[in-house]
Design a protein around this motif. Structure first.
Motif, mmCIF file in Angstrom:
data_model
loop_
_atom_site.group_PDB
_atom_site.id
_atom_site.type_symbol
_atom_site.label_atom_id
_atom_site.label_comp_id
_atom_site.label_asym_id
_atom_site.label_seq_id
_atom_site.Cartn_x
_atom_site.Cartn_y
_atom_site.Cartn_z
ATOM 1 N N THR A 41 0.789 -1.174 0.191
ATOM 2 C CA THR A 41 -0.093 0.000 0.127
ATOM 3 C C THR A 41 0.791 1.168 0.170
ATOM 4 O OG1 THR A 41 -1.862 -1.168 1.026
ATOM 5 C CG2 THR A 41 -1.829 1.505 1.223
ATOM 6 N N ARG A 42 1.895 1.342 0.937
ATOM 7 C CA ARG A 42 2.870 2.605 0.907
ATOM 8 C C ARG A 42 3.435 2.707 -0.364
ATOM 9 N NH1 ARG A 42 3.675 0.713 6.602
ATOM 10 N NH2 ARG A 42 5.622 -0.464 5.649
ATOM 11 N N GLU A 54 0.159 15.365 -6.880
ATOM 12 C CA GLU A 54 -0.401 15.701 -5.657
ATOM 13 C C GLU A 54 -2.002 15.334 -5.631
ATOM 14 O OE1 GLU A 54 -0.342 19.582 -3.305
ATOM 15 O OE2 GLU A 54 -2.002 20.059 -4.694
ATOM 16 N N LEU A 55 -2.311 14.490 -4.784
ATOM 17 C CA LEU A 55 -3.708 13.746 -4.633
ATOM 18 C C LEU A 55 -4.343 14.105 -2.882
ATOM 19 C CD1 LEU A 55 -3.177 10.589 -6.552
ATOM 20 C CD2 LEU A 55 -4.658 12.481 -7.255
ATOM 21 N N CYS A 56 -5.578 14.029 -2.993
ATOM 22 C CA CYS A 56 -6.066 13.982 -1.719
ATOM 23 C C CYS A 56 -6.224 12.678 -1.146
ATOM 24 C CB CYS A 56 -7.451 14.905 -1.573
ATOM 25 S SG CYS A 56 -8.575 14.203 -2.328
ATOM 26 N N VAL A 57 -6.574 12.254 -0.130
ATOM 27 C CA VAL A 57 -6.799 10.999 0.504
ATOM 28 C C VAL A 57 -7.640 10.231 -0.241
ATOM 29 C CG1 VAL A 57 -7.626 9.404 2.323
ATOM 30 C CG2 VAL A 57 -6.046 11.576 2.786
ATOM 31 N N GLY A 58 -8.971 10.906 -0.446
ATOM 32 C CA GLY A 58 -10.204 10.168 -1.288
ATOM 33 C C GLY A 58 -9.607 9.941 -2.647
ATOM 34 N N LEU A 66 -8.711 1.201 -2.775
ATOM 35 C CA LEU A 66 -8.599 0.729 -1.461
ATOM 36 C C LEU A 66 -9.486 1.722 -0.807
ATOM 37 C CD1 LEU A 66 -4.602 0.662 -0.936
ATOM 38 C CD2 LEU A 66 -6.233 -1.376 -1.017
ATOM 39 N N GLY A 67 -9.691 1.592 0.452
ATOM 40 C CA GLY A 67 -10.254 2.386 1.616
ATOM 41 C C GLY A 67 -9.600 3.387 1.886
ATOM 42 N N GLY A 72 -5.006 6.401 4.458
ATOM 43 C CA GLY A 72 -4.697 7.531 5.603
ATOM 44 C C GLY A 72 -3.665 7.061 6.347
ATOM 45 N N TYR A 73 -3.608 5.627 6.807
ATOM 46 C CA TYR A 73 -2.516 4.985 7.624
ATOM 47 C C TYR A 73 -1.254 4.899 6.848
ATOM 48 C CZ TYR A 73 -0.327 1.644 10.725
ATOM 49 O OH TYR A 73 0.801 1.044 11.593
ATOM 50 N N ALA A 74 -1.248 4.640 5.669
ATOM 51 C CA ALA A 74 0.041 4.595 4.803
ATOM 52 C C ALA A 74 0.667 6.154 4.829
ATOM 53 C CB ALA A 74 -0.284 4.152 3.481
#
Length: 127
Positions: A41-42, A54-58, A66-67, A72-74
């Motif tokens: 994932t990372r 550049e991207l936002c989490v969503g 992925l969720g 967010g955790y990565a």
């Protein structure tokens, strides 16, 4: 009994390798970076940010299928390690690779190793 000192078979090559060998501290830092990339994932987050800048989490979550929690955790781990930075625009947080993110890591580790691992690279020798 005293310790027996082994004699190298090829002293010139041993000396050459010793002169250029990573220090223990450098090896530890390198291992730390590689362990960050050991998580799929990372690695995919870094790759996506390399491609899109550049991207936002969503949007990262949609890109990687992925969720948002996993992304967010990565991102939290990568940000703590100094590999990504964030900026806020209104309520949206955008992530990008840190300014100091090493280009050789992007060019070689992310892109070249993918080519090698999928078998598209011919072997250098037949040992």
């Amino acid at each position: 009994m005293g310790q027996v000192v082994a004699q190298p078979v090829d002293p010139e090559r041993v000396a050459h390798a010793r002169e250029r060998l990573l220090s223990r501290d450098d090896a530890a830092r390198l291992s730390s970076i590689l362990s960050l990339l050991a998580d799929p994932t990372r690695t995919r987050v870094i790759y996506a940010l390399d491609l899109a800048e550049e991207l936002c989490v969503g949007d990262i979550a949609l890109t990687l299928d992925l969720g948002e929690d996993a992304v967010g955790y990565a991102l939290r781990i990568l940000r703590t390690a100094g590999m990504v930075t964030r900026r806020k625009e209104g309520r949206t947080v955008y992530y990008r690779l840190a300014d100091g993110f090493p280009e050789p890591l992007r060019a070689h580790c992310l892109r070249r190793l993918i080519e090698i691992s999928d078998g598209s690279d011919a072997a250098d020798d037949d040992d």
